[in-house]
Design a protein around this motif. Structure first.
Motif, short mmCIF file in Angstrom:
data_model
loop_
_atom_site.label_atom_id
_atom_site.label_comp_id
_atom_site.label_asym_id
_atom_site.label_seq_id
_atom_site.Cartn_x
_atom_site.Cartn_y
_atom_site.Cartn_z
N TYR A 102 -5.13 -11.39 -14.08
CA TYR A 102 -5.88 -10.79 -12.97
C TYR A 102 -5.23 -9.46 -12.61
O TYR A 102 -4.09 -9.46 -12.10
CB TYR A 102 -5.86 -11.69 -11.73
N PRO A 103 -5.81 -8.32 -12.81
CA PRO A 103 -5.21 -7.03 -12.37
C PRO A 103 -5.22 -6.98 -10.83
O PRO A 103 -6.29 -7.13 -10.21
CB PRO A 103 -6.17 -5.99 -12.96
N LEU A 104 -4.00 -6.90 -10.29
CA LEU A 104 -3.92 -6.91 -8.82
C LEU A 104 -4.13 -5.50 -8.26
O LEU A 104 -4.78 -5.29 -7.26
CB LEU A 104 -2.57 -7.45 -8.36
N ASN A 105 -3.50 -4.56 -8.87
CA ASN A 105 -3.71 -3.14 -8.52
C ASN A 105 -3.45 -2.30 -9.75
O ASN A 105 -3.35 -2.84 -10.86
CB ASN A 105 -2.83 -2.74 -7.34
N ALA A 154 -6.87 -7.27 -19.93
CA ALA A 154 -6.76 -6.99 -18.50
C ALA A 154 -6.32 -5.55 -18.27
O ALA A 154 -6.80 -4.86 -17.35
CB ALA A 154 -5.78 -7.96 -17.86
N ALA A 155 -5.34 -5.09 -19.12
CA ALA A 155 -4.82 -3.72 -18.98
C ALA A 155 -5.93 -2.70 -19.22
O ALA A 155 -5.93 -1.63 -18.61
CB ALA A 155 -3.68 -3.50 -19.99
N LEU A 190 -1.20 -12.04 -2.60
CA LEU A 190 -0.14 -11.17 -3.12
C LEU A 190 -0.44 -9.70 -2.82
O LEU A 190 0.47 -8.87 -2.73
CB LEU A 190 -0.01 -11.35 -4.64
N MET A 191 -1.69 -9.40 -2.65
CA MET A 191 -2.07 -8.03 -2.39
C MET A 191 -1.71 -7.62 -0.95
O MET A 191 -1.66 -6.44 -0.62
CB MET A 191 -3.62 -7.85 -2.60
N GLN A 192 -1.47 -8.62 -0.09
CA GLN A 192 -1.11 -8.31 1.30
C GLN A 192 0.26 -7.64 1.31
O GLN A 192 1.04 -7.72 0.35
CB GLN A 192 -1.07 -9.60 2.14
N ASP A 193 0.54 -7.03 2.41
CA ASP A 193 1.83 -6.33 2.54
C ASP A 193 2.92 -7.33 2.87
O ASP A 193 3.27 -7.59 4.01
CB ASP A 193 1.66 -5.26 3.65
N ARG A 224 2.63 -2.52 -15.85
CA ARG A 224 1.62 -1.95 -16.76
C ARG A 224 2.07 -1.95 -18.20
O ARG A 224 1.26 -1.83 -19.12
CB ARG A 224 1.29 -0.50 -16.34
N ARG A 225 3.37 -2.15 -18.39
CA ARG A 225 3.87 -2.19 -19.78
C ARG A 225 3.94 -3.63 -20.29
O ARG A 225 4.41 -3.87 -21.37
CB ARG A 225 5.26 -1.53 -19.85
#
Ligand code: ADP
Length: 714
Positions: free
Chosen positions: A158-161, A135-136, A73-76, A104-105
């Motif tokens: 899992y925090p992706l970004n 996680a936040a 998912l982190m890929q473009d 983030r909310r």
């Protein structure tokens, strides 16, 4: 304490056989029980370890798959492509319920779901979820187990970004079922507890939730959470059920895998083994006791028969025979015993014959002798009487008298009364004389009783009484008495008057005597006085032997009767030129028979005169001794003395010192001693050869004659 031989045998044999058996059984059962229990706990521990490993592995695979998807998912990629990646995750991981990306909310911005596990639902706000908050705040890999409806769900964040957190909900239903299938034995089960000890997964069809409400407080759970490694223990829950368990930590989650099983069930094999060994032991004990009982009986029964036979022999029954065929020493013993019993029987038969013969002899003697013999028992009942006794006592021989008192079977008479009196006294020396009948046909009986002594000299209480017809002896006595009386008169009295006339002639009563006449008459006087003393002695001895010396006691003066003795012998000692001194105080008094004491002094003085050579001296003395309790008389001379060997013998009948014969009879001192003893006194002689003799005798003061005629001292 008396323990029977049989009991001893059983105890010893039982102890010998049972001690090792019991020891082995106890030892083996303990060893095997410990072994089994150790291996059960080991098995549980390895099961718990394997389970914990499997849980770890599952969670790891889960993580890896999700991280792979997250990295994708982190890929473009376009949203459609991202959605495809997530869908492929769901396809490859059938337990994933849904996956969503949260901003983030906490709002879901995108979401895919597994139609097989969850229904389509609108995008939701996850900001309140524990995992999201963690996680936040920057924590990677935040995982929470939650319940959604009936499902147990693992929520992983899992925090992706900076702006997106991936949320994956994985259903743990299948996992939970899989864990639930991990069983141990019948009711043992596996449970996964979280960090607080609360149960996460366990077989719900086997264990009710209530059972596990206090699970966090179970010792094994506390131990599992504290320990960093595998372990096992035995413990009790709140209901005091005894349980065993093993645990292993699930480290990545802070959980623990625990296997729990009731103790009985876990150790069933060892308990079964223990029970079996007990049953075997009981059987062994019972068999051993029965076997040792049989063995002991086998060994002791010959001894018992021997003992019984010996008891019979002890009671006098010799016709016993012991039959033992053990072909060993016991059989030898029994045969020897039988021989002994046979010998004893033969001996007893012999003894009985002898006894019968003896009895016949005794009866023959008893029934033939002329004395009447009676035997009465300790209750004065007649037990035996010979024919003569029956005659004397006029007992009817036809009527049985045994066991009856004499008064019942014999006619009342003086003799019957005397027999009763004599039996009551039963003294060896005592006898009772009974006179029966009229003057012309007078009969005399002498009754004497003796106590029957048993072997050790003790009295048995029985009395033997002898009745003797002494009529003939009495008649003889009478004749003797008459004869003595006549002698006294016919022999002594004329001699007395002849002596009187001789005295008178010597004193010149018939005119002055010439020297020759005087010599002749003096010689006559010596012969006459010797003859008188001879006659006196013979009469006294006869009197003494018949036991008829009667004392005429009265207060007498020793000085007086001693002077009379001196006067009687005066001419003899003057002729011999002897110096005779009377040394008796005139005031000395004594209760005695003065005639007899005078005879004593006369005898002693006569001897002194006879044996003392001319010119010697004689002293007659008397004095009180023992503080006035007695009077001692002594007649001392300066004669030849008496050899030591004769000092006591001279008082015996006819004893004379060899070489001193002087025409005497040897009876004078015997009579003297008898007269002194009739006064309860004592006579002795002190002498030194060549220097003289001293004859002394004592007479107690205060003599009296008792009612029965005996002399007694006060
Ligand atoms: P007998 O008639 O012989 O004198 P006795 O019985 O009086 O008998 O004495 C016994 C013996 O004791 C005498 O024979 C004499 O040997 C001895 N005897 C007695 N008195 C004396 C004495 N005074 N001195 C020496 N011997 C004595």
């Amino acid at each position: 304490m008396r323990i029977r031989l049989l009991t001893k045998f059983v105890l010893v044999m039982g102890a010998l056989a049972l001690t090792p058996a019991i020891y082995m059984a106890a030892h083996l059962s303990t060893v095997s029980q410990k072994g089994i229990q150790a291996s059960v706990l080991e098995l549980h521990t390895s099961l718990a370890g394997a389970l914990a490993d499997q849980v770890e592995a599952y969670l790891k695979v889960n993580d890896e798959k999700i991280l792979f998807a997250a990295n994708s998912l982190m890929q473009d990629l376009t949203w459609e492509q991202k959605q495809l990646v997530l869908r492929s995750l769901i396809d490859t991981h059938p337990d994933v319920m849904d996956i969503s990306a949260l901003n983030r909310r906490g709002l879901e911005v995108i979401k895919v779901y597994n139609p097989k596990l969850s229904a389509e639902s609108p995008l939701a706000n996850r900001s309140a979820e524990e995992g999201f908050i963690a996680a936040a705040s920057g924590r990677h890999n935040a995982r929470v187990v939650a319940r959604i409806g009936d499902d147990v769900v693992l929520l992983a964040y899992y925090p992706l970004n900076e702006s997106v957190i991936l949320r994956v909900a994985v259903s743990l239903v299948a996992f939970s079922e899989w864990i639930g299938s991990k069983q141990a034995g019948g009711t043992g089960f596996a449970v996964i507890v979280d960090g607080k000890g609360e149960p996460l997964f366990y077989p719900r069809e086997l264990v009710s939730p209530e059972t596990l409400t206090d699970l966090p407080r179970w010792p094994i759970v506390a131990a599992a959470l504290q320990s960093k490694s595998l372990g096992s223990s035995e413990f009790s829950d709140a209901q005091r059920r005894e349980l065993v368990g093993a645990y292993a930590p699930v480290r990545s989650m802070g959980w623990a895998a625990v296997f729990i099983q009731p103790r009985d069930e876990a150790y069933a094999a060892s308990l079964e083994m223990r029970r079996t060994s007990r049953i075997i032991l009981i059987i062994v004990v019972a068999v051993t006791i029965i076997a040792s009982l049989l063995m002991a009986r086998l060994l002791t029964s010959p001894l018992l028969s021997l003992t019984q036979a010996a008891e019979s022999v002890a009671k006098g029954a010799f016709d016993v025979s012991v039959k033992i065929s053990t072909r060993d020493e016991l059989q030898d013993l029994a045969e020897t015993f039988n021989k002994m019993a046979a010998r004893l029987q033969a001996y007893a038969a012999l003894q009985i014959d002898r006894l019968v013969a003896e009895q016949r002899k005794t009866q023959a003697i008893l029934y033939t002798i002329d004395e009447g013999i009676l035997l009465s028992d300790d209750r004065s009942n007649l037990q035996l009487a010979n024919r003569r006794a029956l005659d004397m006592l006029a007992i009817d021989p036809e009527v049985p008298f045994e066991g009856k008192p004499l008064s019942e079977v014999a006619a009342a008479s003086g003799l019957t009364a005397a027999v009763a009196d004599s039996a009551a006294q039963s003294k060896p020396e005592a006898f009772i004389d009974v006179e029966l009948g009229e003057a012309k046909s007078r009969v005399f009986f002498r009754v004497r009783s003796l106590p029957v002594k048993i072997a050790d000299g003790a009295s048995s209480g029985a009395v033997v009484t002898a009745l003797r017809d002494v009529t003939f002896e009495k008649a003889l006595d009478k004749m003797k008495d008459d004869f003595l009386h006549n002698i006294t008169h016919d022999l002594r009295n004329p001699l007395g008057s002849v002596i009187g006339f001789v005295e008178m002639l010597l004193k010149g009563g018939a005119g002055e005597l010439t020297a020759q006449q005087r010599t002749i008459i003096l010689s006559m006087q010596r012969s006459l006085s010797r003859q008188l003393s001879l006659i006196n002695n013979i009469l006294d001895i006869a009197k003494m032997d018949s036991g008829r010396t009667q004392l005429q006691l009265k207060s007498v003066s020793p000085a007086e009767f001693a002077a009379r003795s001196m006067g009687m012998l005066e001419s003899l000692y003057i002729q011999k030129k002897l110096n005779v001194v009377l040394a008796i105080p005139p005031e000395l008094k004594l209760t005695a028979d003065s005639d007899l004491l005078e005879r004593v002094i006369t005898n002693l003085l006569g001897n002194a005169i006879k044996y003392t050579p001319a010119g010697g001296s004689i002293t007659i003395g008397a004095e009180e001794i023992e503080g006035g309790k007695a009077v001692r008389f002594c007649v001392a001379d300066t004669g030849p003395g008496i050899p030591e060997a004769y000092l006591t013998r001279v008082f015996e009948k006819f004893e004379q010192v060899t070489g001193q014969r002087s025409g005497g009879t040897g009876l004078g001192l015997t009579i003297t001693k008898h007269f002194v003893e009739a006064h309860l006194g004592r006579i002795w002689v002190e002498s030194e050869l060549g220097k003289g003799s001293r004859f002394c005798f004592t007479v107690p003061q205060g003599l009296a004659v008792a009612e029965n005629g005996a002399v007694v001292a006060s």
